[in-house]
Write an enzyme that holds these catalytic residues in place. Structure first.
Site, PDB file in Angstrom:
ATOM      1  N   GLU A 138      -9.131   4.787  -7.189  1.00 46.91           N
ATOM      2  CA  GLU A 138      -8.240   4.581  -6.044  1.00 46.91           C
ATOM      3  C   GLU A 138      -8.490   5.633  -4.969  1.00 46.91           C
ATOM      4  OE1 GLU A 138      -3.438   4.290  -5.045  1.00 46.91           O
ATOM      5  OE2 GLU A 138      -4.125   5.281  -6.875  1.00 46.91           O
ATOM      6  N   GLU A 235       4.792   0.656  -5.405  1.00 49.50           N
ATOM      7  CA  GLU A 235       4.671   2.096  -5.575  1.00 49.50           C
ATOM      8  C   GLU A 235       5.182   2.779  -4.307  1.00 49.50           C
ATOM      9  OE1 GLU A 235       1.432   5.290  -7.324  1.00 49.50           O
ATOM     10  OE2 GLU A 235       0.832   4.003  -5.677  1.00 49.50           O
TER      11      GLU A 235
END
Length: 258
Positions: A138, A235
């Protein structure tokens, strides 16, 4: 669309098992977490079985946080620790039936860091493949993660190509992409074959998705058009109680139909 509650931010005041139960009550379809290692995996598994929610992902340990570490896998002088963190994450994922492991790169730069990262990712993918697990990487934006090795989706795509492992995928976090690259939908379209998981939060404040510069009605509609069917990871950092931030979850735009 289906949604996964990221319990690193949502219900962060609760124990991980109780946060899983809270996510079920709120109507989420799955859960994911950051670093669950202080919670015995049997307790997590019990809550997952009780609620029927799958655990979609967890992160490798960051290392010595008090010394400024934020992941280990691209740090040349931390290879042994990076592989121990990978082993720990895969073991925990097996015990909790977690699908994805995000291998955190850490603070590093240059060709040696890139070579180290790729070698550690190959190590992780080799261990994870026979277990049916996916390894994720990521990119993190420089505002939240200064000097993090993995900076943008173009760099991530190059590393995935060089690593050459079929179970290595991109964690596409719309928040980080929005802050760094600003072209969330076009990057989704381009990178879709590489994506293993999608996360979201408002840009630039990382709050709930019904605010900010990114229009998530458009993003979710595009994902729906692309055929993405896995739960999307919420998130974001709620202001106040998590329950008070969940109005978006029942909005028509959050559940586009085909």
């Amino acid at each position: 669309m289906k949604f996964s509650a990221n319990l690193g931010f949502l219900w962060a005041d609760l124990s991980l098992p109780d946060a899983i139960r809270a996510a079920k009550r709120a109507g989420f379809d799955a859960v994911e977490c950051h670093w669950p290692y202080n919670t015995p995996p049997a307790e997590v598994t019990e809550a997952l079985l009780e609620t029927g929610l799958p655990m979609l992902g967890l992160n490798t340990a960051r290392g010595h946080v008090t010394r400024g570490e934020n992941g280990l896998a691209a740090v040349p002088n931390r290879i042994n620790a990076a592989r121990a963190a990978i082993d720990q994450a895969i073991d925990y994922a097996v015990l909790t039936h977690t699908a994805n492991i995000h291998v955190m790169a850490g603070i590093a730069n240059g060709p040696t860091a890139c070579k180290t990262f790729i070698e550690n990712l190959r190590y992780a993918c080799h261990l994870a493949a026979p277990l049916g697990k996916t390894i994720l990487i990521e990119p993190l934006n420089a505002h939240d993660a200064p000097n993090y090795f993995l900076r943008d989706t173009e760099q991530a795509a190059e590393i995935i190509d060089k690593a050459g492992a079929p179970n290595l995928k991109l964690m596409f976090d719309c928040y980080h992409v929005g802050r760094t690259e600003g072209r969330v939908i076009s990057r989704l379209r381009t990178l879709f074959p590489l994506i293993g998981h999608v996360q979201f939060a408002s840009v630039p404040d990382r709050g709930a998705p019904d605010q900010g510069a990114v229009d998530y009605a458009e993003v979710f509609a595009e994902l729906n058009t692309l055929g993405y069917t896995a739960p999307l990871g919420a998130e974001y950092r709620p202001e106040g109680k998590t329950e008070d931030s969940l109005g978006w979850l029942s909005a028509d735009w959050a559940r586009p139909s085909r």
